[in-house]
Design a protein around this motif. Structure first.
Motif, PDB file in Angstrom:
ATOM      1  N   ARG A   1      20.642 -10.549  -7.913  1.00  0.00           N
ATOM      2  CA  ARG A   1      21.221  -9.416  -7.177  1.00  0.00           C
ATOM      3  C   ARG A   1      20.148  -8.405  -6.793  1.00  0.00           C
ATOM      4  O   ARG A   1      20.150  -7.884  -5.667  1.00  0.00           O
ATOM      5  CB  ARG A   1      22.296  -8.732  -8.025  1.00  0.00           C
ATOM      6  CG  ARG A   1      23.623  -9.463  -8.070  1.00  0.00           C
ATOM      7  CD  ARG A   1      24.712  -8.574  -8.650  1.00  0.00           C
ATOM      8  NE  ARG A   1      24.400  -8.142 -10.007  1.00  0.00           N
ATOM      9  CZ  ARG A   1      24.764  -8.803 -11.099  1.00  0.00           C
ATOM     10  NH1 ARG A   1      25.457  -9.936 -10.987  1.00  0.00           N
ATOM     11  NH2 ARG A   1      24.455  -8.353 -12.296  1.00  0.00           N
TER      12      ARG A   1
ATOM     13  N   GLU B   1      18.040  -9.779  -3.936  1.00  0.00           N
ATOM     14  CA  GLU B   1      18.790  -9.750  -2.684  1.00  0.00           C
ATOM     15  C   GLU B   1      18.837  -8.339  -2.105  1.00  0.00           C
ATOM     16  O   GLU B   1      18.694  -8.150  -0.897  1.00  0.00           O
ATOM     17  CB  GLU B   1      20.212 -10.277  -2.919  1.00  0.00           C
ATOM     18  CG  GLU B   1      20.273 -11.774  -3.156  1.00  0.00           C
ATOM     19  CD  GLU B   1      21.685 -12.243  -3.474  1.00  0.00           C
ATOM     20  OE1 GLU B   1      22.570 -11.369  -3.761  1.00  0.00           O
ATOM     21  OE2 GLU B   1      21.923 -13.463  -3.451  1.00  0.00           O
TER      22      GLU B   1
ATOM     23  N   ALA C   1      16.846  -7.425   1.358  1.00  0.00           N
ATOM     24  CA  ALA C   1      17.693  -7.058   2.489  1.00  0.00           C
ATOM     25  C   ALA C   1      17.198  -5.788   3.172  1.00  0.00           C
ATOM     26  O   ALA C   1      17.503  -5.552   4.354  1.00  0.00           O
ATOM     27  CB  ALA C   1      19.136  -6.868   2.030  1.00  0.00           C
TER      28      ALA C   1
END
Length: 264
Positions: free
Chosen positions: A231, A234, A238
């Motif tokens: 997580r 990511e 991003a």
């Protein structure tokens, strides 16, 4: 250049400050020396002070154009040194020969991130009152389950508030502009761009302080990555970091066994 720094001295200053985190590839530092620089590979000898004893490490910093496997073989020749390889995240590394893993990301202070959550009010604290520490503690306990207090001489604390309640926090190290311990958002407020808002405000603050980039480090709970590691990666990726680097520590037992198997 090493990791995009203008010169080795600049890298050394950044790294020595990072060593206050006491992670597997950055511990309280005694000395840093550039052993060699050949094309896309830098070998850096480091002496750490661990429990009042000197521990030596060799960092192999790989940039585009150099294969990680070749550097791993080179590092294995350094006897009792702790052996660390730093490679662009896109380069494959055999996880069977490593026993610790981390990521290192850099953003330019003018980076274009995702659209942040504008409902969050971010306050910047240079003086650490009981109230500020409690706000950071609440967020971290609801984010990763424990609390790392800021270091008063090093950290500027950012706290994000939603409807008056603390929901996010970050510590910007004013000495090397690393986001020490990462960006934290209370679990119930994940995935609504609050973390992005904290990153944006940290980039703005760093730029005001004269920095041209901001870094963040995360140490994985497991070599292959726990769900929380996935997580975090990511989220950071991003938001368009300019540089994404994987950091691995070579396993001493596995490295020794691999070498033994190759003997004629």
């Amino acid at each position: 250049m090493v990791l995009g720094f203008r010169n080795f001295e600049e890298f050394t200053e950044w790294y020595a400050e990072l060593c206050k985190l006491r992670i597997f590839w950055a511990k309280p530092v005694r000395s840093v020396r550039l052993v060699c620089r050949e094309g896309c590979l830098s070998l850096i000898e480091v002496e750490w002070l661990v429990r009042s004893r000197v521990q030596r490490a060799m960092l192999g910093v790989v940039e585009d154009g150099c294969e990680a496997a070749r550097v791993i073989e080179l590092l294995r020749g350094y006897g009792d040194y702790v052996k660390v390889i730093m490679v662009p995240e896109c380069k494959p590394v055999d996880l069977g020969v490593v026993d610790a893993r981390s990521i290192l990301y850099f953003w330019s202070t003018g980076a274009a991130t995702l659209e942040p959550n504008r409902d969050v009010v971010v306050r910047v604290y240079r003086e650490l009152s009981v109230e500020v520490l409690e706000a950071a503690r609440i967020v971290q306990k609801q984010s990763w389950g424990f609390f790392k207090p800021p270091r008063p001489r090093d950290h500027v604390v950012l706290v994000g508030y939603l409807r008056g309640a603390p929901v996010a926090s970050a510590y910007l190290n004013s000495n090397n502009f690393n986001l020490d311990y990462g960006i934290h958002v209370a679990r119930r407020y994940w995935r609504i761009r609050i973390g992005t808002r904290m990153l944006v405000e940290a980039l703005k603050l760093a730029e005001l302080e004269g920095a041209d980039r901001v870094s963040v480090v995360r140490v994985f709970r497991r070599v292959r990555g726990a769900s929380s590691d996935v997580r975090a990666v990511e989220f950071y990726k991003a938001n368009n970091p300019a540089s994404t680097i994987s950091v691995y520590r070579l396993s001493r037992t596995r490295s020794t066994r691999c070498l033994a198997l190759r003997q004629p």
